[in-house]
Design a protein around this motif. Sequence first.
Motif, PDB file in Angstrom:
ATOM      1  N   GLY A 285      42.341  78.691 -57.356  1.00 22.77           N
ATOM      2  CA  GLY A 285      41.486  78.088 -56.340  1.00 22.77           C
ATOM      3  C   GLY A 285      41.161  76.633 -56.643  1.00 22.77           C
ATOM      4  O   GLY A 285      42.016  75.870 -57.066  1.00 22.77           O
ATOM      5  N   LEU A 286      39.882  76.293 -56.447  1.00 20.98           N
ATOM      6  CA  LEU A 286      39.463  74.889 -56.532  1.00 20.98           C
ATOM      7  C   LEU A 286      39.128  74.414 -57.950  1.00 20.98           C
ATOM      8  O   LEU A 286      38.609  73.321 -58.136  1.00 20.98           O
ATOM      9  N   GLU A 287      39.420  75.244 -58.931  1.00 15.95           N
ATOM     10  CA  GLU A 287      38.958  74.967 -60.295  1.00 15.95           C
ATOM     11  C   GLU A 287      39.274  73.552 -60.790  1.00 15.95           C
ATOM     12  O   GLU A 287      38.410  72.855 -61.322  1.00 15.95           O
ATOM     13  N   HIS A 288      40.549  73.112 -60.573  1.00 13.12           N
ATOM     14  CA  HIS A 288      40.936  71.767 -61.024  1.00 13.12           C
ATOM     15  C   HIS A 288      40.097  70.698 -60.343  1.00 13.12           C
ATOM     16  O   HIS A 288      39.629  69.763 -60.979  1.00 13.12           O
ATOM     17  N   TYR A 289      39.936  70.858 -59.019  1.00 11.21           N
ATOM     18  CA  TYR A 289      39.190  69.846 -58.259  1.00 11.21           C
ATOM     19  C   TYR A 289      37.732  69.814 -58.682  1.00 11.21           C
ATOM     20  O   TYR A 289      37.122  68.752 -58.782  1.00 11.21           O
ATOM     21  N   ILE A 290      37.171  71.008 -58.926  1.00 12.05           N
ATOM     22  CA  ILE A 290      35.773  71.062 -59.370  1.00 12.05           C
ATOM     23  C   ILE A 290      35.636  70.324 -60.691  1.00 12.05           C
ATOM     24  O   ILE A 290      34.736  69.512 -60.893  1.00 12.05           O
ATOM     25  N   ARG A 291      36.617  70.539 -61.573  1.00 14.69           N
ATOM     26  CA  ARG A 291      36.561  69.875 -62.871  1.00 14.69           C
ATOM     27  C   ARG A 291      36.649  68.350 -62.697  1.00 14.69           C
ATOM     28  O   ARG A 291      35.905  67.588 -63.323  1.00 14.69           O
ATOM     29  N   ILE A 292      37.570  67.903 -61.813  1.00 22.17           N
ATOM     30  CA  ILE A 292      37.748  66.460 -61.600  1.00 22.17           C
ATOM     31  C   ILE A 292      36.460  65.824 -61.088  1.00 22.17           C
ATOM     32  O   ILE A 292      36.028  64.778 -61.562  1.00 22.17           O
ATOM     33  N   PHE A 293      35.823  66.507 -60.109  1.00 22.81           N
ATOM     34  CA  PHE A 293      34.700  65.852 -59.423  1.00 22.81           C
ATOM     35  C   PHE A 293      33.337  66.136 -60.040  1.00 22.81           C
ATOM     36  O   PHE A 293      32.343  65.583 -59.605  1.00 22.81           O
ATOM     37  N   THR A 294      33.266  67.011 -61.026  1.00 23.40           N
ATOM     38  CA  THR A 294      31.963  67.221 -61.651  1.00 23.40           C
ATOM     39  C   THR A 294      31.964  66.613 -63.047  1.00 23.40           C
ATOM     40  O   THR A 294      31.934  67.306 -64.059  1.00 23.40           O
ATOM     41  N   GLY A 295      32.007  65.275 -63.030  1.00 19.44           N
ATOM     42  CA  GLY A 295      31.796  64.535 -64.271  1.00 19.44           C
ATOM     43  C   GLY A 295      32.756  64.848 -65.382  1.00 19.44           C
ATOM     44  O   GLY A 295      32.370  65.348 -66.438  1.00 19.44           O
ATOM     45  N   TRP A 296      34.025  64.577 -65.140  1.00 21.99           N
ATOM     46  CA  TRP A 296      34.988  64.688 -66.222  1.00 21.99           C
ATOM     47  C   TRP A 296      35.253  63.267 -66.680  1.00 21.99           C
ATOM     48  O   TRP A 296      36.000  62.527 -66.027  1.00 21.99           O
ATOM     49  N   PRO A 297      34.625  62.825 -67.795  1.00 20.72           N
ATOM     50  CA  PRO A 297      34.632  61.398 -68.143  1.00 20.72           C
ATOM     51  C   PRO A 297      36.035  60.818 -68.231  1.00 20.72           C
ATOM     52  O   PRO A 297      36.266  59.681 -67.828  1.00 20.72           O
ATOM     53  N   GLU A 298      36.983  61.618 -68.746  1.00 17.45           N
ATOM     54  CA  GLU A 298      38.333  61.112 -68.930  1.00 17.45           C
ATOM     55  C   GLU A 298      38.934  60.653 -67.595  1.00 17.45           C
ATOM     56  O   GLU A 298      39.466  59.553 -67.483  1.00 17.45           O
ATOM     57  N   PHE A 299      38.818  61.515 -66.572  1.00 11.13           N
ATOM     58  CA  PHE A 299      39.377  61.172 -65.268  1.00 11.13           C
ATOM     59  C   PHE A 299      38.719  59.925 -64.700  1.00 11.13           C
ATOM     60  O   PHE A 299      39.392  59.036 -64.171  1.00 11.13           O
ATOM     61  N   TRP A 300      37.387  59.846 -64.824  1.00 10.44           N
ATOM     62  CA  TRP A 300      36.678  58.705 -64.238  1.00 10.44           C
ATOM     63  C   TRP A 300      37.017  57.410 -64.942  1.00 10.44           C
ATOM     64  O   TRP A 300      37.061  56.357 -64.325  1.00 10.44           O
ATOM     65  N   GLN A 301      37.278  57.508 -66.259  1.00 10.09           N
ATOM     66  CA  GLN A 301      37.683  56.284 -66.961  1.00 10.09           C
ATOM     67  C   GLN A 301      39.041  55.808 -66.453  1.00 10.09           C
ATOM     68  O   GLN A 301      39.248  54.618 -66.209  1.00 10.09           O
ATOM     69  N   VAL A 302      39.965  56.780 -66.260  1.00  9.69           N
ATOM     70  CA  VAL A 302      41.295  56.418 -65.785  1.00  9.69           C
ATOM     71  C   VAL A 302      41.208  55.837 -64.372  1.00  9.69           C
ATOM     72  O   VAL A 302      41.857  54.836 -64.058  1.00  9.69           O
ATOM     73  N   LEU A 303      40.373  56.457 -63.532  1.00 13.64           N
ATOM     74  CA  LEU A 303      40.215  55.949 -62.164  1.00 13.64           C
ATOM     75  C   LEU A 303      39.653  54.523 -62.181  1.00 13.64           C
ATOM     76  O   LEU A 303      40.128  53.638 -61.462  1.00 13.64           O
ATOM     77  N   GLN A 304      38.667  54.315 -63.049  1.00 20.12           N
ATOM     78  CA  GLN A 304      38.056  52.979 -63.151  1.00 20.12           C
ATOM     79  C   GLN A 304      39.085  51.949 -63.628  1.00 20.12           C
ATOM     80  O   GLN A 304      39.190  50.869 -63.057  1.00 20.12           O
ATOM     81  N   ASN A 305      39.869  52.326 -64.657  1.00 19.73           N
ATOM     82  CA  ASN A 305      40.940  51.432 -65.118  1.00 19.73           C
ATOM     83  C   ASN A 305      41.876  51.077 -63.971  1.00 19.73           C
ATOM     84  O   ASN A 305      42.297  49.932 -63.823  1.00 19.73           O
ATOM     85  N   THR A 306      42.227  52.116 -63.181  1.00 16.50           N
ATOM     86  CA  THR A 306      43.190  51.903 -62.103  1.00 16.50           C
ATOM     87  C   THR A 306      42.643  50.916 -61.086  1.00 16.50           C
ATOM     88  O   THR A 306      43.368  50.039 -60.612  1.00 16.50           O
ATOM     89  N   LEU A 307      41.356  51.053 -60.755  1.00 11.76           N
ATOM     90  CA  LEU A 307      40.763  50.141 -59.772  1.00 11.76           C
ATOM     91  C   LEU A 307      40.724  48.716 -60.318  1.00 11.76           C
ATOM     92  O   LEU A 307      41.033  47.754 -59.606  1.00 11.76           O
ATOM     93  N   VAL A 308      40.366  48.578 -61.607  1.00 14.50           N
ATOM     94  CA  VAL A 308      40.375  47.250 -62.229  1.00 14.50           C
ATOM     95  C   VAL A 308      41.786  46.676 -62.197  1.00 14.50           C
ATOM     96  O   VAL A 308      42.010  45.518 -61.826  1.00 14.50           O
ATOM     97  N   TRP A 309      42.745  47.512 -62.564  1.00 15.26           N
ATOM     98  CA  TRP A 309      44.169  47.124 -62.598  1.00 15.26           C
ATOM     99  C   TRP A 309      44.632  46.653 -61.219  1.00 15.26           C
ATOM    100  O   TRP A 309      45.247  45.605 -61.090  1.00 15.26           O
ATOM    101  N   VAL A 310      44.293  47.391 -60.179  1.00 16.51           N
ATOM    102  CA  VAL A 310      44.771  47.044 -58.833  1.00 16.51           C
ATOM    103  C   VAL A 310      44.044  45.810 -58.303  1.00 16.51           C
ATOM    104  O   VAL A 310      44.668  44.794 -57.988  1.00 16.51           O
ATOM    105  N   PHE A 311      42.717  45.866 -58.248  1.00 18.40           N
ATOM    106  CA  PHE A 311      41.999  44.779 -57.576  1.00 18.40           C
ATOM    107  C   PHE A 311      41.994  43.504 -58.421  1.00 18.40           C
ATOM    108  O   PHE A 311      42.102  42.404 -57.881  1.00 18.40           O
ATOM    109  N   GLY A 312      41.898  43.669 -59.738  1.00 23.15           N
ATOM    110  CA  GLY A 312      41.951  42.497 -60.607  1.00 23.15           C
ATOM    111  C   GLY A 312      43.240  41.721 -60.428  1.00 23.15           C
ATOM    112  O   GLY A 312      43.224  40.499 -60.218  1.00 23.15           O
ATOM    113  N   THR A 313      44.375  42.425 -60.487  1.00 24.75           N
ATOM    114  CA  THR A 313      45.650  41.705 -60.388  1.00 24.75           C
ATOM    115  C   THR A 313      45.848  41.138 -58.986  1.00 24.75           C
ATOM    116  O   THR A 313      46.290  40.006 -58.834  1.00 24.75           O
TER     117      THR A 313
END
Lengths: 311, 301
Positions: A70-98
């Motif tokens: 079921g939704l287990e992976h998505y629940i994990r992603i969206f309920t404060g999984w620091p690793e994912f959020w760090q990667v997402l933040q890096n990606t946004l910096v990478w895209v908009f910065g460049t």
Amino acid sequence: MVAEKYRRIIDESDIIKEYQYWLSSESVWGWVFLLPTIAAIGLVNVYPVIRAIYLSFTDYDGITEPTWIGLEHYIRIFTGWPEFWQVLQNTLVWVFGTVVVMLVLGMGFAVLLNHDFPGSGIATSLLLLPWVMPYIAVALNWQWMYRYQTGVFNGLLQLAGLERVLWLGSGKFALAAAMVGWIWRNFPFFMISFLSAMKAIPTELYEAALVDGSSRWELFRHITFPYLQPILIVTTLLMSLWTFNNFTMIFVLTGGGPGLSSMVLPVYVYRKAFITGDMGMAAAIGIVMMLIMLSYGLVYLRFYRADIGQK
Amino acid sequence: MATETDPTTGTAPGEPDTLFQRLKQNDTVRLLSFEGLVWGLVLIVLFPIIWMMLSSFSAASLSDIVENGLGWYLSSMSLENYVDMVESTRFVTWFKNSVIVSLVSTALSIVIATFGGYSIGRLRYKGRSAFAVFLLITQMFPYAVIIIPLFIIFRNLGLFNSLTGLIVAYVAFTLPFTTWMLRGFFENLPEQLEEAAMVDGSTRVGAVVRVILPLSAPAVATTFIFGWLLAWNEFLFALVLINDQALKTLPPGIQQWVGQNTINWGLIMAGATTVTVPLLLLFAFLQQYFVQGLAEGAVKS
């Protein structure tokens, strides 16, 4: 008389029209000509995406059968999984910065090259060369230049009497270093797009404004910039999508490291799927990534259509 | 300089008389300093490419060069890395694989896109523009998502670890782009071209092949170049779908050299240079196609 009346009714009825439409050669050939495209895109684009959506709801290691969770992976992603959020933040910096820096550089170079001087054509061609290089060569070359002991950047720093910097080996600089390489490779895309657009601006506009005593900055602000706006929007959105989707640069240059300091989503999904072997979770992160791209892309399509509408 | 400017200051009282101010007023000097700025920037931008090429002949570091002098640096240059690359690595095999996969997949992609682009661009039927938009939307599916199920599908179909499989993947990978680009060109051809041909007894397919295609030869060439670039540069699909060393293409092939115990950067730069050179040559000869294609196809699509 009566027969003719009936014939007209039949001619105008929707069923007959529909029938005639489907038999008309244009609609038949239209779809026949699309068949190979539909087959190829279906096999390599559409079916895999549908399959990935299914896999994102499962626990799957790529070998044994996927088990539905079921939704287990998505629940994990969206309920404060620091690793994912760090990667997402890096990606946004990478895209908009460049993209922002590329925009400024591309605009600056386009303004310079828009002057008529001997060799301006050659200068333009030479400045386009980074954009012609394959990503793999760019990534390897920048890795070589960033080396701690033998890299040319640290060599220059030493010549200037400064300390060597650990470019790729430190969490502080790795992402920024990769961004500089990416900006170098892709700013000519903006440069040439803006330059082509600038060349198309009628010179009478500038002449009239000069007669009115406008300054250079006013010329740029009120004539050049408005003319560039449509192409600016389209190129920015395109480059953002390309940057967001690019795997090679980060994978080859830093591998996402050290730690997760330069990790971006495409490399992260690849690692989760093919190194860690957690294909279900990789698919779920990939689907989140796809939703981000799609929402961004829909904005692009709206602008694209608005742009078409103006012509 | 001084003798030239003396008479002017003499005849024009009230003019600025320091050398610097006079220089600033001189258009030639201003133009020269502007050009100096541009060429300086060109040199900075090109430096990484120049350094890559120099390093492929001698991977000496800057400090070594400064320490031992330029003469030593020049004498340390040789073709050794290139000889090494050809003789003791699989480079030639990878290069061949890359050429085959990129050329065959682009050619197939162009054939399919000719009919697809013709259909979307010139035929009038329901669902046409919806399909065109759908093609654009497939461009927003991240490759990282596609590759996971594709790996499994290809494994089941026996297409994993085969150049045929990679070609199939690349045809679909380049297809939205080639179709969209050709569509744009076909749309701008004069109306009713093929009707005229069909009145003369040609079939619809015959009309496309004999009338539309020859008329759009430059467009097909431009599209081919851009499609080929996409395939030549592709990394992720090649990395995942090919496992066998003998079947690898250049990008994942060369990338492995970085992971080896003793990294030979001269060798890696020789590889990077060799991957780049075909593109530089292509660009040198076909530059207007690049720029025109970018303006007409890439930017609009």
